[in-house]
Design a protein around this motif. Structure first.
Motif, PDB file in Angstrom:
ATOM      1  N   VAL A   1      56.897  42.145  55.776  1.00  0.00           N
ATOM      2  CA  VAL A   1      57.788  41.090  55.263  1.00  0.00           C
ATOM      3  C   VAL A   1      57.162  39.725  55.571  1.00  0.00           C
ATOM      4  O   VAL A   1      56.755  39.476  56.705  1.00  0.00           O
ATOM      5  CB  VAL A   1      59.177  41.156  55.952  1.00  0.00           C
ATOM      6  N   GLN A   2      57.087  38.876  54.555  1.00  0.00           N
ATOM      7  CA  GLN A   2      56.526  37.543  54.778  1.00  0.00           C
ATOM      8  C   GLN A   2      57.636  36.563  55.164  1.00  0.00           C
ATOM      9  O   GLN A   2      58.658  36.469  54.478  1.00  0.00           O
ATOM     10  CB  GLN A   2      55.796  37.050  53.527  1.00  0.00           C
ATOM     11  N   LEU A   3      57.422  35.839  56.260  1.00  0.00           N
ATOM     12  CA  LEU A   3      58.413  34.876  56.740  1.00  0.00           C
ATOM     13  C   LEU A   3      58.216  33.534  56.025  1.00  0.00           C
ATOM     14  O   LEU A   3      57.144  33.298  55.442  1.00  0.00           O
ATOM     15  CB  LEU A   3      58.254  34.699  58.260  1.00  0.00           C
ATOM     16  N   PRO A   4      59.237  32.667  56.063  1.00  0.00           N
ATOM     17  CA  PRO A   4      59.121  31.380  55.352  1.00  0.00           C
ATOM     18  C   PRO A   4      57.878  30.577  55.773  1.00  0.00           C
ATOM     19  O   PRO A   4      57.324  29.829  54.975  1.00  0.00           O
ATOM     20  CB  PRO A   4      60.408  30.636  55.757  1.00  0.00           C
ATOM     21  N   ASP A   5      57.431  30.743  57.024  1.00  0.00           N
ATOM     22  CA  ASP A   5      56.241  29.968  57.451  1.00  0.00           C
ATOM     23  C   ASP A   5      54.931  30.621  56.988  1.00  0.00           C
ATOM     24  O   ASP A   5      53.845  30.184  57.343  1.00  0.00           O
ATOM     25  CB  ASP A   5      56.244  29.802  58.980  1.00  0.00           C
TER      26      ASP A   5
ATOM     27  N   SER B   1      53.774  33.586  57.713  1.00  0.00           N
ATOM     28  CA  SER B   1      53.293  34.679  58.562  1.00  0.00           C
ATOM     29  C   SER B   1      53.985  36.000  58.160  1.00  0.00           C
ATOM     30  O   SER B   1      54.995  35.995  57.443  1.00  0.00           O
ATOM     31  CB  SER B   1      53.554  34.367  60.036  1.00  0.00           C
ATOM     32  N   TRP B   2      53.435  37.101  58.652  1.00  0.00           N
ATOM     33  CA  TRP B   2      53.959  38.426  58.289  1.00  0.00           C
ATOM     34  C   TRP B   2      54.504  39.148  59.514  1.00  0.00           C
ATOM     35  O   TRP B   2      53.956  39.013  60.608  1.00  0.00           O
ATOM     36  CB  TRP B   2      52.843  39.282  57.688  1.00  0.00           C
ATOM     37  N   VAL B   3      55.581  39.889  59.310  1.00  0.00           N
ATOM     38  CA  VAL B   3      56.078  40.788  60.361  1.00  0.00           C
ATOM     39  C   VAL B   3      56.267  42.171  59.728  1.00  0.00           C
ATOM     40  O   VAL B   3      56.435  42.295  58.512  1.00  0.00           O
ATOM     41  CB  VAL B   3      57.432  40.331  60.969  1.00  0.00           C
TER      42      VAL B   3
ATOM     43  N   GLU C   1      58.616  45.376  59.473  1.00  0.00           N
ATOM     44  CA  GLU C   1      60.023  45.725  59.720  1.00  0.00           C
ATOM     45  C   GLU C   1      60.274  47.207  59.487  1.00  0.00           C
ATOM     46  O   GLU C   1      59.697  47.792  58.563  1.00  0.00           O
ATOM     47  CB  GLU C   1      60.887  44.960  58.713  1.00  0.00           C
TER      48      GLU C   1
END
Ligand code: F6P
Length: 366
Positions: free
Chosen positions: A85-89, A91-93, A95
């Protein structure tokens, strides 16, 4: 009300995927009250914020047994337990979206999943089965590295394509007195390389299961030349390991991709041979994804169709938690748990085809 089956294709694409889908849809149609739905791009169709699925009726599957790839798309990144999942900044996490998957399966009234995929996909199938999902696996991979089955579909097509490449390289090698190195796929298993070397009549075959010594290969090359005349054909698996166990490739860059991007084993061997003083002109051909694309050969269409039919039959009989397998002459099934226990590698000591290759003088660099 009709019962719904969700079909998923996961991992790298492979010739025969569409034939499996067609086998499922056609046999379900003949049986009666079933609705087959394709999950687009592996499980992503149910894991993304917006659901993406497609109906699979006789209309969608007409004639697709001949078509390469998969009409419902695939990915070899992520999955329900590790969804990138790509975060608004930016970067990726990673999940765990398995609960979302369960919820959506429930909402859509999915009776069972048929998951067509290789080792990674079948590990996911097993984890989903543990969470109570009704699931059946179908063994796919050109590498043929899934255990409990005589063959995965797609493998024979890859061998055919690679053997055709050797046939072509032999004539040019002979005309120019060259050494040709053909790099074929095979991440951890050397089946494609071994069958190609046998089918194409290569002189040297390097597989991941047998670390190679370039000196032995240089000696073999020398036996192929008399007074400067001669040629030598080498087939090397992309996952070839040198004596230190090292493979050749680059670190994964895509999010959710855990594997080293293999490539360069052929070039590495060429360099090693030149360093050892081999004077002949050495050329390298990398076959790459040509082995995975295009029309499946008849063998794979037949196997894939029978796998699809059996997978549907297992859903009908509620024999969940199993993977369809081919144990000649039967198309049958084994528990997913057994399938993922150990991969199917070439046994360097007593594989019959490896022994046959050695007995006709093919060198494995050991
Ligand atoms: O597992 C099948 C396979 O074709 C391997 O032989 C190869 O290493 C890998 O997939 C390549 O994957 P990708 O297309 O993601 O580079």
């Amino acid at each position: 009300m009709s019962k719904r089956i969700l079909v998923v294709t996961g991992g790298g694409d492979c010739p025969g995927l569409n034939a499996v889908i067609r086998g499922i849809v056609k046999s379900a149609k003949l049986d009666g009250n079933w609705e087959i739905i394709g999950c687009v791009e592996s499980y992503n169709g149910l894991l993304k914020d917006k659901i993406e699925v497609m109906p699979l009726t006789e209309k969608e599957v007409a004639g697709i047994h001949v078509k390469g790839g998969t009409i419902i798309k695939t990915t070899n990144k992520g999955g329900p337990f590790s969804f990138p999942v790509q975060l608004p900044d930016g970067s990726w996490v990673i999940e765990d979206r398995s609960q979302l998957l369960l919820q959506r399966l429930e909402e859509m009234g999915i009776e069972a999943i048929i998951s067509i995929g290789g080792d990674g996909s079948q590990k996911i199938s097993l984890e989903l089965a543990k969470l109570g999902v009704n699931i059946i696996g179908v063994p796919k991979t050109i590498d043929n590295d899934l255990s409990c089955t005589d063959f995965t579909f797609g493998f024979q097509t890859a061998v055919e394509i690679a053997t055709d490449a050797v046939d072509k390289l032999v004539t040019t090698a002979e005309s120019h007195n060259r050494v040709f190195i053909l790099e074929v796929m095979g991440r951890n298993a050397g089946w494609i390389a071994l069958y190609t070397a046998l089918g194409g009549g290569a002189d040297v075959c390097i597989i991941p299961e047998i670390p190679y010594d370039p000196k032995i290969i240089a000696e073999k090359i020398a036996t192929r030349y008399k007074g400067g005349e001669g040629f030598c054909n080498i087939v090397i698996a992309e996952g070839a390991r040198d004596m230190t166990g090292q493979v050749t490739g680059t670190a994964p860059t895509a999010i959710g991709d855990e594997h080293i991007k293999l490539g360069g084993a052929g070039d590495k061997l060429k360099y090693e041979l030149e360093q050892l003083g081999v004077q002949h002109d050495i050329r390298v051909t990398v076959l790459g994804h040509l082995q995975r694309g295009g029309i499946p050969i008849a063998y794979d269409r037949i196997l894939a169709t029978a796998y699809g039919v059996k997978a549907f039959e297992l859903v009908k009989e509620k024999k969940y938690g199993n993977m369809v397998v081919y144990n000649h002459p039967e198309i049958t099934y084994v528990p997913l748990k057994k399938v993922v226990e150990k991969p199917n590698f070439v046994n360097p000591k007593n594989d019959s085809f490896l022994c046959a290759a050695k007995k006709i003088g093919i060198s494995f660099g050991d």
